[in-house]
Motif scaffolding. Sequence first.
Motif, PDB file in Angstrom:
ATOM      1  N   ALA A  56       0.804  -1.219   0.000  1.00  0.00           N
ATOM      2  CA  ALA A  56       0.000   0.000   0.000  1.00  0.00           C
ATOM      3  C   ALA A  56       0.840   1.273   0.000  1.00  0.00           C
ATOM      4  O   ALA A  56       0.299   2.350   0.151  1.00  0.00           O
ATOM      5  N   LEU A  57       2.231   1.204  -0.169  1.00  0.00           N
ATOM      6  CA  LEU A  57       3.035   2.422  -0.173  1.00  0.00           C
ATOM      7  C   LEU A  57       2.716   3.258  -1.407  1.00  0.00           C
ATOM      8  O   LEU A  57       2.815   2.762  -2.536  1.00  0.00           O
ATOM      9  N   PRO A  58       2.378   4.512  -1.235  1.00  0.00           N
ATOM     10  CA  PRO A  58       2.048   5.355  -2.406  1.00  0.00           C
ATOM     11  C   PRO A  58       3.328   5.883  -3.063  1.00  0.00           C
ATOM     12  O   PRO A  58       4.397   5.902  -2.474  1.00  0.00           O
ATOM     13  N   ALA A  59       3.234   6.333  -4.270  1.00  0.00           N
ATOM     14  CA  ALA A  59       4.369   6.962  -4.985  1.00  0.00           C
ATOM     15  C   ALA A  59       4.687   8.322  -4.355  1.00  0.00           C
ATOM     16  O   ALA A  59       3.793   9.065  -4.007  1.00  0.00           O
ATOM     17  N   PHE A  60       6.012   8.610  -4.248  1.00  0.00           N
ATOM     18  CA  PHE A  60       6.444   9.862  -3.583  1.00  0.00           C
ATOM     19  C   PHE A  60       6.194  11.051  -4.504  1.00  0.00           C
ATOM     20  O   PHE A  60       6.531  11.016  -5.684  1.00  0.00           O
ATOM     21  N   ARG A  61       5.626  12.079  -3.961  1.00  0.00           N
ATOM     22  CA  ARG A  61       5.367  13.316  -4.697  1.00  0.00           C
ATOM     23  C   ARG A  61       5.878  14.485  -3.859  1.00  0.00           C
ATOM     24  O   ARG A  61       5.706  14.510  -2.644  1.00  0.00           O
ATOM     25  N   SER A  62       6.541  15.438  -4.558  1.00  0.00           N
ATOM     26  CA  SER A  62       7.015  16.631  -3.853  1.00  0.00           C
ATOM     27  C   SER A  62       5.840  17.527  -3.499  1.00  0.00           C
ATOM     28  O   SER A  62       5.022  17.856  -4.367  1.00  0.00           O
ATOM     29  N   ALA A  63       5.759  17.855  -2.248  1.00  0.00           N
ATOM     30  CA  ALA A  63       4.643  18.682  -1.780  1.00  0.00           C
ATOM     31  C   ALA A  63       5.055  19.289  -0.441  1.00  0.00           C
ATOM     32  O   ALA A  63       6.157  19.082   0.052  1.00  0.00           O
ATOM     33  N   THR A  64       4.172  20.031   0.118  1.00  0.00           N
ATOM     34  CA  THR A  64       4.381  20.659   1.421  1.00  0.00           C
ATOM     35  C   THR A  64       3.651  19.847   2.475  1.00  0.00           C
ATOM     36  O   THR A  64       2.444  19.562   2.331  1.00  0.00           O
ATOM     37  N   TYR A  65       4.371  19.459   3.471  1.00  0.00           N
ATOM     38  CA  TYR A  65       3.793  18.619   4.515  1.00  0.00           C
ATOM     39  C   TYR A  65       3.826  19.380   5.838  1.00  0.00           C
ATOM     40  O   TYR A  65       4.776  20.119   6.121  1.00  0.00           O
ATOM     41  N   VAL A  66       2.819  19.178   6.616  1.00  0.00           N
ATOM     42  CA  VAL A  66       2.710  19.769   7.940  1.00  0.00           C
ATOM     43  C   VAL A  66       2.952  18.676   8.965  1.00  0.00           C
ATOM     44  O   VAL A  66       2.222  17.677   8.995  1.00  0.00           O
ATOM     45  N   VAL A  67       3.991  18.833   9.735  1.00  0.00           N
ATOM     46  CA  VAL A  67       4.343  17.837  10.749  1.00  0.00           C
ATOM     47  C   VAL A  67       3.962  18.403  12.124  1.00  0.00           C
ATOM     48  O   VAL A  67       4.419  19.493  12.488  1.00  0.00           O
ATOM     49  N   GLN A  68       3.160  17.691  12.820  1.00  0.00           N
ATOM     50  CA  GLN A  68       2.735  18.115  14.155  1.00  0.00           C
ATOM     51  C   GLN A  68       3.575  17.391  15.205  1.00  0.00           C
ATOM     52  O   GLN A  68       3.687  16.164  15.172  1.00  0.00           O
ATOM     53  N   VAL A  69       4.188  18.167  16.041  1.00  0.00           N
ATOM     54  CA  VAL A  69       5.056  17.636  17.101  1.00  0.00           C
ATOM     55  C   VAL A  69       4.453  18.053  18.433  1.00  0.00           C
ATOM     56  O   VAL A  69       4.037  19.200  18.605  1.00  0.00           O
ATOM     57  N   PRO A  70       4.435  17.145  19.377  1.00  0.00           N
ATOM     58  CA  PRO A  70       3.926  17.530  20.714  1.00  0.00           C
ATOM     59  C   PRO A  70       4.732  18.665  21.304  1.00  0.00           C
ATOM     60  O   PRO A  70       5.942  18.765  21.088  1.00  0.00           O
ATOM     61  N   LYS A  71       4.058  19.512  22.010  1.00  0.00           N
ATOM     62  CA  LYS A  71       4.691  20.710  22.542  1.00  0.00           C
ATOM     63  C   LYS A  71       5.791  20.384  23.540  1.00  0.00           C
ATOM     64  O   LYS A  71       6.793  21.090  23.639  1.00  0.00           O
ATOM     65  N   ASP A  72       5.619  19.285  24.302  1.00  0.00           N
ATOM     66  CA  ASP A  72       6.637  18.952  25.286  1.00  0.00           C
ATOM     67  C   ASP A  72       7.909  18.424  24.653  1.00  0.00           C
ATOM     68  O   ASP A  72       8.935  18.269  25.332  1.00  0.00           O
ATOM     69  N   GLN A  73       7.899  18.117  23.336  1.00  0.00           N
ATOM     70  CA  GLN A  73       9.091  17.630  22.651  1.00  0.00           C
ATOM     71  C   GLN A  73       9.795  18.728  21.854  1.00  0.00           C
ATOM     72  O   GLN A  73      10.757  18.446  21.146  1.00  0.00           O
ATOM     73  N   ILE A  74       9.315  19.953  21.911  1.00  0.00           N
ATOM     74  CA  ILE A  74       9.950  21.079  21.206  1.00  0.00           C
ATOM     75  C   ILE A  74      10.952  21.723  22.163  1.00  0.00           C
ATOM     76  O   ILE A  74      10.584  22.231  23.208  1.00  0.00           O
ATOM     77  N   PHE A  75      12.228  21.665  21.782  1.00  0.00           N
ATOM     78  CA  PHE A  75      13.281  22.198  22.643  1.00  0.00           C
ATOM     79  C   PHE A  75      13.753  23.593  22.210  1.00  0.00           C
ATOM     80  O   PHE A  75      14.314  24.331  22.985  1.00  0.00           O
ATOM     81  N   CYS A  76      13.592  23.949  20.941  1.00  0.00           N
ATOM     82  CA  CYS A  76      14.073  25.251  20.457  1.00  0.00           C
ATOM     83  C   CYS A  76      13.120  25.756  19.376  1.00  0.00           C
ATOM     84  O   CYS A  76      12.734  24.994  18.482  1.00  0.00           O
ATOM     85  N   VAL A  77      12.763  27.008  19.447  1.00  0.00           N
ATOM     86  CA  VAL A  77      11.863  27.630  18.482  1.00  0.00           C
ATOM     87  C   VAL A  77      12.651  28.687  17.711  1.00  0.00           C
ATOM     88  O   VAL A  77      13.236  29.589  18.326  1.00  0.00           O
ATOM     89  N   PRO A  78      12.753  28.609  16.378  1.00  0.00           N
ATOM     90  CA  PRO A  78      13.508  29.624  15.614  1.00  0.00           C
ATOM     91  C   PRO A  78      12.839  30.989  15.696  1.00  0.00           C
ATOM     92  O   PRO A  78      11.618  31.084  15.815  1.00  0.00           O
ATOM     93  N   PRO A  79      13.649  32.042  15.657  1.00  0.00           N
ATOM     94  CA  PRO A  79      13.060  33.396  15.722  1.00  0.00           C
ATOM     95  C   PRO A  79      12.246  33.696  14.484  1.00  0.00           C
ATOM     96  O   PRO A  79      12.435  33.092  13.419  1.00  0.00           O
ATOM     97  N   PRO A  80      11.350  34.650  14.572  1.00  0.00           N
ATOM     98  CA  PRO A  80      10.491  34.964  13.406  1.00  0.00           C
ATOM     99  C   PRO A  80      11.274  35.541  12.229  1.00  0.00           C
ATOM    100  O   PRO A  80      10.804  35.514  11.101  1.00  0.00           O
ATOM    101  N   GLU A  81      12.494  36.084  12.488  1.00  0.00           N
ATOM    102  CA  GLU A  81      13.270  36.632  11.362  1.00  0.00           C
ATOM    103  C   GLU A  81      13.681  35.549  10.385  1.00  0.00           C
ATOM    104  O   GLU A  81      13.873  35.809   9.192  1.00  0.00           O
ATOM    105  N   ASN A  82      13.810  34.317  10.889  1.00  0.00           N
ATOM    106  CA  ASN A  82      14.211  33.226   9.998  1.00  0.00           C
ATOM    107  C   ASN A  82      13.165  32.970   8.919  1.00  0.00           C
ATOM    108  O   ASN A  82      13.496  32.570   7.805  1.00  0.00           O
ATOM    109  N   ALA A  83      11.933  33.193   9.255  1.00  0.00           N
ATOM    110  CA  ALA A  83      10.877  32.982   8.255  1.00  0.00           C
ATOM    111  C   ALA A  83      11.008  33.984   7.116  1.00  0.00           C
ATOM    112  O   ALA A  83      10.847  33.637   5.946  1.00  0.00           O
ATOM    113  N   VAL A  84      11.328  35.227   7.459  1.00  0.00           N
ATOM    114  CA  VAL A  84      11.507  36.246   6.425  1.00  0.00           C
ATOM    115  C   VAL A  84      12.709  35.912   5.542  1.00  0.00           C
ATOM    116  O   VAL A  84      12.666  36.001   4.315  1.00  0.00           O
TER     117      VAL A  84
END
Length: 280
Positions: A56-84
């Motif tokens: 049942a493995l589907p063919a790989f396609r380039s796209a944008t994926y949203v990965v949800q990580v539990p909040k207690d496992q986030i150790f560092c948050v990049p500053p908003p300037e990195n997005a710009v």
Amino acid sequence: MAERADPSVDDHDSKPSADKPENNNHDSNPSADNPENNNHDSKSSSDQPEHNNQLALPAFRSATYVVQVPKDQIFCVPPPENAVLAERHGNPFRSNKGKKPRRRRPRCCLCISVVLLVLVLALIAGVVYVLLTPKDPTFHVERVVVKNNTRPDYGITIRAKNSNEIVGIDYKAGGVASLSFKQRGIAKGKYPSFKQDSKKSTSFRVDFHGSNIVLPREIEKSMKSQKPKIKVSLSLKMDVHARVRVGALHYGSMKFVAACDFTVDTLAKNSRILSQKCHT
């Protein structure tokens, strides 16, 4: 009267009730008697999802994926300037405000422009220095005329050549000139004034007046003898003062000494220059 219970009947009736739990345990855990069957069933159940996932493995396609990580496992948050910065890096021609992008000239281009400007200015300064630095003129004795008097006068015609490309020379009057024979002065004169443009040659005459000295015998014989002719070697020296100019603009002055050692076939009429060597 009360009837007496039969103990044999009670014991018999109570045994079946005691045996029932054993039957219940046997019926409730049939897998305990056959553990191999249980293992086989569990293996087959575990192999079945792997087989299904491989199929049942589907063919790989380039796209944008949203990965949800539990909040207690986030150790560092990049500053908003990195997005710009990430947005600009991904699309440099896109502006946050929708305006046209403004390309900045790299600093290396500015450095190269400055270096080229300095080189051009240095080249221009070098050319101007070479052209405006005056070269000393050269001199050449053309003719010697002697008037046979008690104190002879010597009229010497000299040609001056200005070899400068754009620099003209204005000679000042009053320069001292002297004529000597074997390092002994026999006459003095003054240098005339005249103007000379670049790359031009000019002939002028300097009149030397004899000194109150006894003339050497070689000079007397050469002035009086026609045949045979007696050659004489003389030395000429001039201290020259001049101004340099470009067109009509004077921008400096120069001083130099011109000296010529020459030999004439005779000091009588129709004398001819046999050899000479001049330097400034």
